[in-house]
Design a protein around this motif. Structure first.
Motif, PDB file in Angstrom:
ATOM      1  N   LYS A 211       0.867  -1.173   0.000  1.00 30.31           N
ATOM      2  CA  LYS A 211       0.000   0.000   0.000  1.00 30.31           C
ATOM      3  C   LYS A 211       0.903   1.221   0.000  1.00 30.31           C
ATOM      4  CE  LYS A 211      -3.589   2.350   2.687  1.00 30.31           C
ATOM      5  NZ  LYS A 211      -4.396   2.317   3.940  1.00 30.31           N
ATOM      6  N   LEU A 212       0.731   2.107  -1.002  1.00 29.40           N
ATOM      7  CA  LEU A 212       1.626   3.235  -1.213  1.00 29.40           C
ATOM      8  C   LEU A 212       0.808   4.508  -1.365  1.00 29.40           C
ATOM      9  CD1 LEU A 212       3.580   1.349  -3.975  1.00 29.40           C
ATOM     10  CD2 LEU A 212       4.469   1.731  -1.681  1.00 29.40           C
ATOM     11  N   GLU A 213       1.194   5.552  -0.613  1.00 31.18           N
ATOM     12  CA  GLU A 213       0.459   6.805  -0.684  1.00 31.18           C
ATOM     13  C   GLU A 213       1.424   7.981  -0.639  1.00 31.18           C
ATOM     14  OE1 GLU A 213      -3.163   9.280   1.545  1.00 31.18           O
ATOM     15  OE2 GLU A 213      -2.622   7.247   2.202  1.00 31.18           O
ATOM     16  N   SER A 214       1.239   8.931  -1.576  1.00 31.97           N
ATOM     17  CA  SER A 214       2.019  10.162  -1.607  1.00 31.97           C
ATOM     18  C   SER A 214       1.091  11.303  -1.972  1.00 31.97           C
ATOM     19  CB  SER A 214       3.158  10.067  -2.630  1.00 31.97           C
ATOM     20  OG  SER A 214       3.877  11.288  -2.704  1.00 31.97           O
ATOM     21  N   ASP A 215       1.140  12.377  -1.177  1.00 32.68           N
ATOM     22  CA  ASP A 215       0.310  13.538  -1.492  1.00 32.68           C
ATOM     23  C   ASP A 215       0.870  14.312  -2.690  1.00 32.68           C
ATOM     24  OD1 ASP A 215      -1.493  12.974   0.482  1.00 32.68           O
ATOM     25  OD2 ASP A 215      -0.715  14.425   1.914  1.00 32.68           O
ATOM     26  N   TYR A 216       2.194  14.487  -2.746  1.00 34.02           N
ATOM     27  CA  TYR A 216       2.850  15.211  -3.834  1.00 34.02           C
ATOM     28  C   TYR A 216       4.030  14.371  -4.306  1.00 34.02           C
ATOM     29  CZ  TYR A 216       0.219  19.231  -2.094  1.00 34.02           C
ATOM     30  OH  TYR A 216      -0.787  20.062  -1.676  1.00 34.02           O
ATOM     31  N   GLY A 217       3.792  13.530  -5.295  1.00 32.10           N
ATOM     32  CA  GLY A 217       4.868  12.689  -5.787  1.00 32.10           C
ATOM     33  C   GLY A 217       4.323  11.544  -6.620  1.00 32.10           C
ATOM     34  N   ALA A 218       5.229  10.862  -7.318  1.00 36.17           N
ATOM     35  CA  ALA A 218       4.870   9.764  -8.206  1.00 36.17           C
ATOM     36  C   ALA A 218       5.158   8.427  -7.537  1.00 36.17           C
ATOM     37  CB  ALA A 218       5.651   9.868  -9.511  1.00 36.17           C
ATOM     38  N   VAL A 219       4.487   7.393  -8.031  1.00 36.07           N
ATOM     39  CA  VAL A 219       4.753   6.015  -7.637  1.00 36.07           C
ATOM     40  C   VAL A 219       5.214   5.274  -8.885  1.00 36.07           C
ATOM     41  CG1 VAL A 219       3.783   3.881  -6.743  1.00 36.07           C
ATOM     42  CG2 VAL A 219       3.069   6.078  -5.759  1.00 36.07           C
ATOM     43  N   LYS A 220       6.418   4.683  -8.813  1.00 31.37           N
ATOM     44  CA  LYS A 220       6.998   4.051  -9.998  1.00 31.37           C
ATOM     45  C   LYS A 220       7.474   2.638  -9.673  1.00 31.37           C
ATOM     46  CE  LYS A 220       8.616   8.434 -11.975  1.00 31.37           C
ATOM     47  NZ  LYS A 220       9.761   9.165 -12.580  1.00 31.37           N
ATOM     48  N   PHE A 221       6.860   1.640 -10.344  1.00 33.21           N
ATOM     49  CA  PHE A 221       7.354   0.264 -10.308  1.00 33.21           C
ATOM     50  C   PHE A 221       8.263   0.122 -11.525  1.00 33.21           C
ATOM     51  CE2 PHE A 221       3.981  -0.080  -7.339  1.00 33.21           C
ATOM     52  CZ  PHE A 221       4.195  -1.232  -6.586  1.00 33.21           C
ATOM     53  N   LEU A 222       9.560   0.120 -11.299  1.00 28.44           N
ATOM     54  CA  LEU A 222      10.527   0.245 -12.380  1.00 28.44           C
ATOM     55  C   LEU A 222      10.947  -1.090 -12.991  1.00 28.44           C
ATOM     56  CD1 LEU A 222      12.706   2.971 -10.651  1.00 28.44           C
ATOM     57  CD2 LEU A 222      11.074   3.308 -12.517  1.00 28.44           C
TER      58      LEU A 222
END
Length: 304
Positions: A211-222
């Motif tokens: 579970k991943l949460e960011s208010d200001y930012g990206a989520v990257k599965f590289l």
């Protein structure tokens, strides 16, 4: 390297000298904390930090490796070194849980300078946050290093632990990098991470659910979904990126307010089902991904 440094009391008025004019001399100091904790008997690691990058690597070992680099900046080396003593990390086992909690001097200082600020839609700092998180926290703000209202005090945290352990991360400002190794089998642990401002950068994760949460930012599965079977992503301002390998299978269920759905990985298309856009990858029996974005786009790309 020292494992723990003692507390040095410095008058608040003296520490405010860190707010020096731009032309003043600037010095930096790094105080390390290095510790190994046996993983036997533990089921979860909880990490709480105010500002700074976090990197976590899973590996098939019997210990949790902790490296914390506390950064301080100011007018001279002595001042910067003294400032780093104002930040302590409480590392303790409570039953099956290991807690690593940054104890910032929030009773004295509410503004913290960070030299690696992001610009997100023209926003550089943060709104008022509470630290530690919760009703008893103090209002804090992250600013540019050198801002006359702030002290330059932050921590870079590196953890190495088995993927059988659950991990909880709470960070106010800073990127979070997660990496699994090919020798690390799929683990039963789960990952629950939040950063108010910062990206999640993920390589071959070995947890069972994330579970991943960011208010200001990206989520990257590289590097694909790794071993994860269930993924939940929530962003307020920021996109979600999945770089996938041939043969990837599963289902993606996306919600968005402002943004686009980009698919450069497969010929499959998103189908609208109620409030969600649903795409089936392969036979659909792999990883299930839930994505909820306020302002941001979803990108499916081919892994390099």
């Amino acid at each position: 390297m020292p494992r723990y440094a003692g507390w040095i009391c410095v008058p608040a008025a003296a520490l405010l000298l860190a707010a020096a004019p731009a032309w003043a001399k600037h010095a930096e100091y790094i105080r390390p904390i290095v510790q190994e904790v046996p993983a036997a008997g533990l089921t979860q690691v909880v990490l709480v930090n105010l500002v700074g990058p976090i990197s976590i690597q899973t590996a098939p070992n019997d210990e949790i490796g902790i490296q914390i680099l506390i950064h301080g900046g100011g007018l001279d080396q002595v001042f910067a070194q003294t400032l780093t003593q104002q930040l302590q990390f409480k590392i303790e086992r409570i039953g099956p849980q290991l807690r690593i909690i940054g104890e910032y001097p929030v009773d004295r200082f509410h503004d913290y300078g960070y030299p690696h600020m992001k610009s997100i839609l023209g926003i550089h700092g943060t709104d008022n946050n509470l630290y530690p998180p919760g009703p008893d926290g103090k209002p804090v703000r992250i600013r540019h290093a050198g801002n006359k209202h702030s002290v330059e005090l932050w921590a870079e945290i590196r953890l190495r632990l088995p993927s059988s352990l659950g991990v909880v991360v709470r960070n106010i400002y800073g990127d979070v990098q997660l990496r699994g190794t090919d020798t690390d089998a799929a683990g039963s642990g789960t990952f629950d991470g939040f950063t108010d401002v910062g990206d999640f950068l993920i390589h071959n994760p070995r947890w069972s659910a994330m579970k991943l949460e960011s208010d200001y930012g990206a989520v990257k599965f590289l590097d694909g979904f790794g071993a994860v079977k269930d993924i939940t992503v929530k962003t307020d301002f920021g996109g979600t990126y999945f770089y996938l390998h041939p043969g990837a299978s599963g289902r993606i269920l996306a919600q968005k307010d402002l943004g686009f759905l980009h698919n450069d990985f497969t010929n499959a298309i998103f189908q609208k089902q109620g409030d969600e856009h649903v795409m089936v990858l392969g036979d659909g029996h792999g990883t299930v991904v839930h994505v909820d974005m306020n302002v941001g786009s979803l990108h499916l790309e081919k892994a390099p």
